[in-house]
Design a protein around this motif. Structure first.
Motif, PDB file in Angstrom:
ATOM      1  N   CYS A  20      -4.929 -48.134 -33.771  1.00 17.37           N
ATOM      2  CA  CYS A  20      -5.407 -46.748 -33.763  1.00 17.37           C
ATOM      3  C   CYS A  20      -4.420 -45.902 -32.960  1.00 17.37           C
ATOM      4  O   CYS A  20      -4.415 -45.974 -31.732  1.00 17.37           O
ATOM      5  CB  CYS A  20      -6.793 -46.656 -33.137  1.00 17.37           C
ATOM      6  SG  CYS A  20      -8.071 -47.617 -33.960  1.00 17.37           S
ATOM      7  N   ALA A  29     -10.383 -41.895 -33.287  1.00 17.75           N
ATOM      8  CA  ALA A  29     -10.474 -43.210 -33.909  1.00 17.75           C
ATOM      9  C   ALA A  29     -10.414 -44.357 -32.907  1.00 17.75           C
ATOM     10  O   ALA A  29     -11.145 -45.348 -33.042  1.00 17.75           O
ATOM     11  CB  ALA A  29      -9.370 -43.369 -34.959  1.00 17.75           C
ATOM     12  N   VAL A  30      -9.565 -44.275 -31.904  1.00 15.14           N
ATOM     13  CA  VAL A  30      -9.438 -45.385 -30.963  1.00 15.14           C
ATOM     14  C   VAL A  30     -10.715 -45.541 -30.138  1.00 15.14           C
ATOM     15  O   VAL A  30     -11.109 -46.656 -29.781  1.00 15.14           O
ATOM     16  CB  VAL A  30      -8.194 -45.194 -30.065  1.00 15.14           C
ATOM     17  CG1 VAL A  30      -8.377 -44.044 -29.078  1.00 15.14           C
ATOM     18  CG2 VAL A  30      -7.843 -46.485 -29.349  1.00 15.14           C
ATOM     19  N   CYS A  33     -13.258 -47.202 -32.324  1.00 16.32           N
ATOM     20  CA  CYS A  33     -12.970 -48.632 -32.366  1.00 16.32           C
ATOM     21  C   CYS A  33     -13.564 -49.346 -31.155  1.00 16.32           C
ATOM     22  O   CYS A  33     -14.242 -50.375 -31.292  1.00 16.32           O
ATOM     23  CB  CYS A  33     -11.450 -48.834 -32.434  1.00 16.32           C
ATOM     24  SG  CYS A  33     -10.911 -50.554 -32.568  1.00 16.32           S
TER      25      CYS A  33
END
Length: 381
Positions: A20, A29-30, A33
């Motif tokens: 990511c 996004a990270v 995750c």
């Protein structure tokens, strides 16, 4: 993809995070995750944004907590943002790749690898009692204005205060476990401006050259010896980092001269006091000074917490780690206001470099060390 991961496998978790892209300031996004990794482990996850594009944001921050019966509150702190990868990687910096015994990718060492190892350690430690939290920011590699400090404010609003905090920065030097950080030096940057009056060099009486007073200011600063160091800190140092006049003409006296300096200081000093000392020198020569304190020096004196971490390292590696305060700053400079803080993580040889990489074996060893720390904290209460 996250649901299919083995939550106890630090390599798989590190790969997912590296995959990511999260150049500072990081959002999105990270953090999705990481949240997906933590929810199946029983964590309650809170995320929020701080700041805006006009002032270095937005930055995302995450507070995750899991309570299992009575016991101390142990926090793990870290960051998901990374520095830009730069040009010249052997492979895509955000496409994690295992080559031989190493995992490559931006953030493998600093510090998605250690975050993956801690999550895996928690997954293997279901029976550990007490409260475990993760304090994760997207603004450690940047200005650090909207990251951990904002996260601490968020925690204060909720009455959340850990008893102990481990920061997963890459502190090891040559081998995993050879060094932990029990403190850091403070940092202050200063900008000096000396005004003048522009004019023709043939008519100096009609001008005022700012370079001469700036030279005197720099000489006075260079003559300062702040201290000789302490039992746990190296000597404080002042470094001039820039001098600028910006005068392209050979026959013009410039109208302004500037300089910049940086001071890394130990716990004998405070940033404001150092700024005041330099300001007095600058103002005596007619100049002005702007100072920005990045963080104060702090020390977690050697004691039960550092001994517990050292014992966990020794059990897995056979090494007795050096207790150190060397290196740059980290977000531990803020977190030390909450509780005792120690930093320990991976080998830092490739952090911020091209082809950043972590040994697969080190990810597994670090996970086992973190497991031991979790267990020891719970049983020591």
């Amino acid at each position: 993809m996250i649901a299919a991961l083995d939550q106890t496998d630090p390599v798989a978790l590190a790969q997912a995070l590296i995959g990511c892209p999260s150049i500072t300031p990081a959002t999105g996004a990270v953090f999705d995750c990481l949240e997906a990794m933590l929810l199946p482990l029983g964590f309650t996850v809170e995320r929020f944004l701080d700041g805006d594009p006009a002032n270095g944001g937005p930055v995302e921050n995450l507070l995750a907590m899991r309570r299992r019966g009575d016991g101390p509150h142990f926090a793990f702190a870290g960051h998901l943002d990374v520095v830009p990868p730069g040009e010249g990687w052997a492979s895509d910096a955000f496409a994690p790749e295992v080559r031989g015994e190493l995992l490559y990718g931006r953030g493998a060492v600093d510090m998605k690898g250690s975050i993956g190892a801690f999550v895996a350690a928690v997954a293997r430690s279901e029976a550990v009692s007490g409260t475990i939290s993760l304090l994760i920011t997207g603004d450690e590699e940047g200005d650090a204005v909207h990251g951990t400090r904002a996260l601490m404010g968020h925690m204060a609003d909720r009455g959340v205060r850990p008893d102990l905090c481990l920061v997963g920065e890459p502190t090891s030097v040559n081998r995993l476990g050879d060094m932990i950080k029990i403190g850091r030096r403070g940092s202050v940057n200063m900008w000096i401006t000396v005004p003048g009056v522009q004019g023709h060099v043939a008519y100096p009486h009609l001008a005022k050259n700012p370079i001469s007073p700036l030279v005197r200011i720099m000489a006075a600063i260079e003559a300062i010896t702040l201290d000789e160091g302490t039992d746990w800190f190296q000597p404080s140092n002042i470094e001039l980092t820039d001098v600028h006049v910006g005068n392209p003409a050979t026959n013009v006296i410039p109208g302004k001269a500037t300089a910049r300096l940086s001071i890394r200081f130990n716990d004998l000093h405070r940033g404001a006091d150092l700024a005041a000392r330099v300001r007095a020198i600058v103002e005596a020569e007619g100049g002005t000074l702007e100072a920005k304190i990045s963080g104060e020096a702090f020390l977690t004196p050697p004691g039960a917490f550092s001994a517990l971490i050292s014992a966990a390292i020794a059990a897995e590696t056979g090494l007795t780690p050096e207790l150190s305060t060397t290196g740059g700053t980290s977000d531990a400079r803020f977190l030390c206001a909450l509780c005792p803080v120690v930093e320990f993580g991976l080998v830092n040889a490739t952090m911020h470099k091209l082809d950043e990489a972590v040994a697969l074996a080190d990810l597994e060893r670090l996970t086992r060390i973190y497991e031991r720390i979790l267990s020891s904290v719970a049983t020591a209460s």
